[in-house]
Write a protein that holds these residues in place. Structure first.
Motif, PDB file in Angstrom:
ATOM      1  N   ARG A   1       7.498   3.767   7.024  1.00 46.50           N
ATOM      2  CA  ARG A   1       6.374   4.707   7.075  1.00 46.50           C
ATOM      3  C   ARG A   1       5.597   4.537   8.381  1.00 46.50           C
ATOM      4  O   ARG A   1       5.236   5.516   9.033  1.00 46.50           O
ATOM      5  CB  ARG A   1       5.434   4.467   5.879  1.00 46.50           C
TER       6      ARG A   1
ATOM      7  N   SER B   1       0.349  19.718   6.139  1.00 46.66           N
ATOM      8  CA  SER B   1       0.730  18.457   5.508  1.00 46.66           C
ATOM      9  C   SER B   1       0.412  18.476   4.022  1.00 46.66           C
ATOM     10  O   SER B   1       1.181  17.978   3.208  1.00 46.66           O
ATOM     11  CB  SER B   1       0.018  17.296   6.196  1.00 46.66           C
ATOM     12  N   THR B   2      -0.725  19.091   3.661  1.00 47.49           N
ATOM     13  CA  THR B   2      -1.116  19.113   2.257  1.00 47.49           C
ATOM     14  C   THR B   2      -0.082  19.859   1.413  1.00 47.49           C
ATOM     15  O   THR B   2       0.221  19.467   0.288  1.00 47.49           O
ATOM     16  CB  THR B   2      -2.494  19.762   2.098  1.00 47.49           C
TER      17      THR B   2
ATOM     18  N   GLN C   1       4.857   7.074  12.706  1.00 45.53           N
ATOM     19  CA  GLN C   1       3.745   7.365  13.608  1.00 45.53           C
ATOM     20  C   GLN C   1       4.169   7.300  15.067  1.00 45.53           C
ATOM     21  O   GLN C   1       3.393   7.655  15.940  1.00 45.53           O
ATOM     22  CB  GLN C   1       2.605   6.349  13.378  1.00 45.53           C
TER      23      GLN C   1
ATOM     24  N   PHE D   1       6.842  19.571   5.997  1.00 46.05           N
ATOM     25  CA  PHE D   1       7.249  18.748   7.124  1.00 46.05           C
ATOM     26  C   PHE D   1       8.458  19.381   7.801  1.00 46.05           C
ATOM     27  O   PHE D   1       9.337  19.933   7.132  1.00 46.05           O
ATOM     28  CB  PHE D   1       7.584  17.332   6.649  1.00 46.05           C
TER      29      PHE D   1
ATOM     30  N   SER E   1       4.653  10.510   4.679  1.00 46.59           N
ATOM     31  CA  SER E   1       3.192  10.499   4.768  1.00 46.59           C
ATOM     32  C   SER E   1       2.719   9.766   6.022  1.00 46.59           C
ATOM     33  O   SER E   1       1.598   9.968   6.475  1.00 46.59           O
ATOM     34  CB  SER E   1       2.580   9.872   3.513  1.00 46.59           C
ATOM     35  N   GLY E   2       3.566   8.921   6.590  1.00 46.27           N
ATOM     36  CA  GLY E   2       3.189   8.252   7.829  1.00 46.27           C
ATOM     37  C   GLY E   2       3.054   9.204   9.001  1.00 46.27           C
ATOM     38  O   GLY E   2       2.515   8.849  10.043  1.00 46.27           O
TER      39      GLY E   2
ATOM     40  N   VAL F   1       1.480  12.218   8.887  1.00 49.81           N
ATOM     41  CA  VAL F   1       0.426  13.232   8.707  1.00 49.81           C
ATOM     42  C   VAL F   1      -0.479  13.377   9.919  1.00 49.81           C
ATOM     43  O   VAL F   1      -1.027  14.450  10.146  1.00 49.81           O
ATOM     44  CB  VAL F   1      -0.456  12.958   7.458  1.00 49.81           C
TER      45      VAL F   1
ATOM     46  N   ARG G   1       8.682  10.554   0.235  1.00 46.13           N
ATOM     47  CA  ARG G   1       7.337  11.091   0.428  1.00 46.13           C
ATOM     48  C   ARG G   1       6.427  10.034   1.043  1.00 46.13           C
ATOM     49  O   ARG G   1       5.579  10.344   1.884  1.00 46.13           O
ATOM     50  CB  ARG G   1       6.764  11.588  -0.904  1.00 46.13           C
TER      51      ARG G   1
ATOM     52  N   ASN H   1       0.792  -1.234   0.000  1.00 45.97           N
ATOM     53  CA  ASN H   1       0.000   0.000   0.000  1.00 45.97           C
ATOM     54  C   ASN H   1       0.820   1.278   0.000  1.00 45.97           C
ATOM     55  O   ASN H   1       0.488   2.243   0.675  1.00 45.97           O
ATOM     56  CB  ASN H   1      -0.975   0.009   1.190  1.00 45.97           C
ATOM     57  N   LEU H   2       1.901   1.270  -0.762  1.00 49.14           N
ATOM     58  CA  LEU H   2       2.631   2.515  -0.982  1.00 49.14           C
ATOM     59  C   LEU H   2       2.025   3.208  -2.192  1.00 49.14           C
ATOM     60  O   LEU H   2       1.395   2.570  -3.026  1.00 49.14           O
ATOM     61  CB  LEU H   2       4.108   2.224  -1.276  1.00 49.14           C
ATOM     62  N   VAL H   3       2.236   4.523  -2.269  1.00 49.76           N
ATOM     63  CA  VAL H   3       1.884   5.225  -3.497  1.00 49.76           C
ATOM     64  C   VAL H   3       3.035   4.995  -4.466  1.00 49.76           C
ATOM     65  O   VAL H   3       4.129   5.521  -4.282  1.00 49.76           O
ATOM     66  CB  VAL H   3       1.668   6.731  -3.252  1.00 49.76           C
ATOM     67  N   LYS H   4       2.803   4.184  -5.502  1.00 42.30           N
ATOM     68  CA  LYS H   4       3.895   3.703  -6.336  1.00 42.30           C
ATOM     69  C   LYS H   4       4.583   4.814  -7.120  1.00 42.30           C
ATOM     70  O   LYS H   4       5.761   4.727  -7.440  1.00 42.30           O
ATOM     71  CB  LYS H   4       3.371   2.634  -7.297  1.00 42.30           C
ATOM     72  N   ARG H   5       3.809   5.862  -7.448  1.00 37.08           N
ATOM     73  CA  ARG H   5       4.379   6.951  -8.238  1.00 37.08           C
ATOM     74  C   ARG H   5       5.229   7.888  -7.391  1.00 37.08           C
ATOM     75  O   ARG H   5       6.036   8.634  -7.922  1.00 37.08           O
ATOM     76  CB  ARG H   5       3.258   7.781  -8.858  1.00 37.08           C
ATOM     77  N   SER H   6       5.002   7.896  -6.085  1.00 31.67           N
ATOM     78  CA  SER H   6       5.720   8.842  -5.232  1.00 31.67           C
ATOM     79  C   SER H   6       7.076   8.277  -4.823  1.00 31.67           C
ATOM     80  O   SER H   6       7.316   7.073  -4.886  1.00 31.67           O
ATOM     81  CB  SER H   6       4.900   9.147  -3.982  1.00 31.67           C
TER      82      SER H   6
END
Lengths: 253, 259
Positions: A163, A118-119, A167, A123, A107-108, A110, A103, A94-99
């Motif tokens: 990621r 964050s948007t 947290q 950071f 994103s962990g 946020v 990043r 569940n990673l964003v493959k394009r990022s």
């Protein structure tokens, strides 16, 4: 109240809208620092149980207390703060493959930021260092600027771990973390989890298919069968023969 | 040679196929007669137009450079406004973002209404509302782009990998953070691609908007035709062709790079 990473599952049932029973009156108390492995056949309710613990699934009845706070009743900000303490890694990474890896790891974090900060990707310096440290712990710091899709499955899963570490969790949920990986990579990923468990004292709850892995890493094994809790023993009392019953299918003798 | 199984004569000679073909031809001729297609057609005029157009009046070119630039500008501004405005609305229509069927249904219904109006009709409407000029053309193109990008984008959003959404929710993200970190990076390149595609269509469309008084080169197309200056019409058409080909080429190159 101090955050220790205890999980208390009280009489939890889950019935899907189509009538299928996912979980059937589960009672389970997990202490801080345990490495619990949940075993069972596909469809026994392992994923449902894990996803109920951070409320990616709602339950039909019962309570799940994370350090005394009921996540099944929480909402809004309260729910998001609870979730922040419960990290999760997934079967499909569940990673964003394009990022980029960086990043994805950032994103962990946020849950600690306001929406607009964050948007816009603002950071703090500390958190960028934290991201680098997390990646270093899974030995992937050299992939910082690489796109996630260019990594192998095992590497992607370890980025997932990095990621999740952002947290600063107390509880670490791992939903079939090694099901797509070869034995060698499996060992790397499982060793990472074990290290977090031992060094940071994180409570780890992992779904696994393989009994050998469960025997190697768990401090306690829990068995599910058709949504019911059928087995629960510390590793010292586990006998390999016990698994036969958990994995027995209808019609087996 | 092995013996093939026998077919009936009907099938052997494709009788049904030929009969249907003949029937089709007859129907076409009948409907042509009924609607009066080609009754006022004059070959003389047709050739006259071609001959005049094949001698373009190149001295006209400097006069139409400005309107051509204006046409491209209209297309750019219109696409930009409409494309950006479509982003939030597309999110509201995507089933993996908004769980409420009522909200989604309402958004899609309103957007379908918008999309049911063709550009030319929109331009005519805006000319009536805001008056003659480039602004009404921009408005028409913006509304059209809005509907177009909306449709393409919400369908793209619905096909993203939903794993990262779970991961972000599990990390304690709120819905806007989920969109910013799990949805947006997955569709951003596609969005740029849709934007360029819409721009291509709009450049083509904006060349004729002037016909309705909505600014751009279309006005000159109209004027030259009405003055029977087909030699100048030819210049206008050729310059439109050049612009469209250039924009299409650039856009295609960029979209390939984005894929």
């Amino acid at each position: 109240m101090s955050k220790q990473g205890t999980i208390k599952v009280e009489g939890v049932s889950k019935v899907y809208p189509n009538g299928v029973v996912g979980l059937d009156n589960i009672n389970l108390e997990i202490e801080s620092g345990e490495f619990v492995v949940v075993v069972g056949l596909s469809g026994a309710g392992k994923s449902t149980l894990l996803r109920a613990m951070n409320r990616l699934h709602d339950v039909t009845s019962g309570n799940i207390l994370i350090d005394g706070e009921d996540i099944t009743k929480a909402s809004g900000k309260e729910l998001r703060t609870l979730r922040r303490n419960i990290a999760m890694i997934f079967q499909n990474y569940n990673l964003v493959k394009r990022s980029t890896v960086a990043r994805n790891v950032l994103s962990g974090r946020v849950g600690y930021y306001s929406t607009w900060q964050s948007t816009l990707g603002l950071f703090s310096k500390e958190d960028q260092e934290r991201a680098a440290k997390s990646l270093e712990r899974v030995n992937l710091l050299d992939k910082y600027y690489t796109r996630a899709r260019d990594l192998s499955g095992g590497q992607q899963q370890r980025v997932g771990i990095a990621r999740a570490l952002m947290q600063e969790p107390k509880v670490f949920l791992a939903d079939e973390p090694v099901s797509g990986l070869d034995p060698k990579t499996t060992k790397v990923v499982m060793d990472d989890l074990k290290r977090l468990n031992e060094e940071d004292g994180l409570t780890v709850v992992a779904n696994l298919h393989s009994m050998e892995l469960a025997m190697d890493y768990a401090t306690r094994i829990v068995g599910l069968k058709a949504g019911k809790l059928v087995y629960d023993k510390p590793i010292s009392e586990v006998n390999l023969d016990d698994f036969k019953d958990i994995y027995a299918e209808v019609g087996d003798q | 040679m092995p013996n093939l199984p026998k077919r009936s004569a009907l099938k052997e000679w494709h009788v049904i196929g030929f009969a249907l073909f003949l029937l089709f031809i007859i129907l076409m001729m009948l409907s042509g007669q009924k609607t009066g297609v080609g009754q006022n057609f004059s070959w003389d005029q047709f050739f006259d137009l071609w001959i005049k157009m094949s001698n373009p009046d190149w001295s006209y070119l400097p006069a139409i450079l400005n309107p051509i630039a204006q046409t491209i500008q209209m297309a750019l501004v219109g696409t930009l406004i409409g494309g950006v405005a479509a982003i939030p609305v597309a999110l509201l229509a995507a089933s993996n973002i908004v769980k409420s069927k009522i909200v989604r249904g309402l958004v899609r219904f309103v957007m379908n209404l918008t999309r049911s109006l063709p550009e030319m009709l929109l331009a005519a409407l805006f000319v009536a509302v805001v008056g003659i000029g480039a602004f009404s053309g921009v408005c028409a193109l913006a509304v059209f782009s809005f509907g177009m990008v909306f449709k393409l984008l919400y369908e793209a959003i619905e096909t993203i990998d939903e794993g990262p959404i779970d991961a972000m929710r599990a990390a304690g993200a709120n819905s806007i953070q989920v969109i910013a970190f799990a949805v947006f990076p997955q569709v951003f390149n596609q969005f740029l691609s849709f934007f360029l595609y819409t721009l291509e269509i709009n450049v083509r469309a904006s060349t004729v908007l002037g016909y309705l008084g909505a600014g751009g080169i279309g006005l000159y197309l109209n004027t030259t035709l009405e003055l029977f200056r087909y030699d100048r019409t030819a210049v206008v058409i050729l310059s439109i062709l050049v612009v469209v080909v250039i924009v299409d080429t650039i856009s295609n190159q960029l979209r390939e790079a984005l894929a």
